[in-house]
Design a protein around this motif. Structure first.
Motif, PDB file in Angstrom:
ATOM      1  N   ASP A 134       0.562  -1.124   0.111  1.00  0.00           N
ATOM      2  CA  ASP A 134       0.035   0.034   0.059  1.00  0.00           C
ATOM      3  C   ASP A 134       0.795   1.386  -0.040  1.00  0.00           C
ATOM      4  O   ASP A 134       1.995   1.362   0.366  1.00  0.00           O
ATOM      5  CB  ASP A 134      -0.865  -0.017   0.980  1.00  0.00           C
ATOM      6  CG  ASP A 134      -0.521  -0.043   2.679  1.00  0.00           C
ATOM      7  OD1 ASP A 134       0.640   0.615   2.708  1.00  0.00           O
ATOM      8  OD2 ASP A 134      -0.981  -0.407   3.712  1.00  0.00           O
ATOM      9  N   GLU A 135       0.283   2.296  -0.131  1.00  0.00           N
ATOM     10  CA  GLU A 135       0.886   3.652  -0.326  1.00  0.00           C
ATOM     11  C   GLU A 135       1.851   4.037   0.976  1.00  0.00           C
ATOM     12  O   GLU A 135       2.680   4.441   0.753  1.00  0.00           O
ATOM     13  CB  GLU A 135      -0.156   4.822  -0.719  1.00  0.00           C
ATOM     14  CG  GLU A 135      -0.409   4.877  -2.158  1.00  0.00           C
ATOM     15  CD  GLU A 135       0.743   5.112  -3.003  1.00  0.00           C
ATOM     16  OE1 GLU A 135       1.829   5.900  -2.710  1.00  0.00           O
ATOM     17  OE2 GLU A 135       1.113   4.695  -4.276  1.00  0.00           O
ATOM     18  N   ASP A 136       1.042   3.855   2.017  1.00  0.00           N
ATOM     19  CA  ASP A 136       1.728   4.085   3.127  1.00  0.00           C
ATOM     20  C   ASP A 136       2.894   3.379   3.523  1.00  0.00           C
ATOM     21  O   ASP A 136       4.054   4.009   3.880  1.00  0.00           O
ATOM     22  CB  ASP A 136       0.752   3.609   4.645  1.00  0.00           C
ATOM     23  CG  ASP A 136      -0.376   4.717   4.676  1.00  0.00           C
ATOM     24  OD1 ASP A 136      -0.336   5.706   3.962  1.00  0.00           O
ATOM     25  OD2 ASP A 136      -1.212   4.371   5.311  1.00  0.00           O
TER      26      ASP A 136
END
Length: 145
Positions: A129-131
């Motif tokens: 994911d982006e995080d």
């Protein structure tokens, strides 16, 4: 070759081509193989210009070979490279992000095969994911684009 024992019962083999038929395209020592792993071989084909799979990781090592076209290949900590048909690649799996595996060309498809050693009970591929990408951005090799 005198160091090879024949089991053909004295019959001559039909061809000696097998003696020079193997070409090693890659050798690697993976850091680990998950306990109870099973192997999976897949063929991936992306159309012209396709960016490929989003950033992801595999639970175990993966070994691949480009069959047709050109693939953009990028692993965490390594520079982006373009692999041509006939070139091999591998990734260690585990806690390493695979950023890119897309088609480098906008006029032809890319097709490659991958054999993965998969950990039981885990998917062969997990998207990142982006995080996590933001948290680990310092592990990505500098980019020129």
């Amino acid at each position: 070759m005198s160091d090879i024992e024949s089991t053909t019962g004295g019959h001559k083999p039909r061809s000696n081509a097998w003696q020079s038929a193997i070409t090693v395209v890659q050798e690697a020592e993976p850091p680990f193989i998950p306990s109870g792993a099973h192997a999976m071989t897949i063929v991936v084909e992306f159309p012209p210009g396709d960016p490929g799979t989003p950033p992801h990781r595999h639970p175990g090592p993966a070994f691949g070979y480009v069959l047709d076209g050109e693939m953009v290949f990028e692993l965490e900590g390594e520079p982006v490279r373009v692999l041509q048909a006939g070139e091999a690649f591998w990734e260690p799996g585990g806690d390493v992000i695979h950023y890119q595996d897309g088609n480098n060309r906008d006029d032809i498809p890319v097709r490659f095969t991958v054999t993965m050693l998969c950990e039981p009970g885990k998917p062969m591929l997990t998207l990142v994911d982006e995080d996590e990408l933001v948290r680990r951005r310092n592990r990505r090799a500098p980019r020129t684009d």
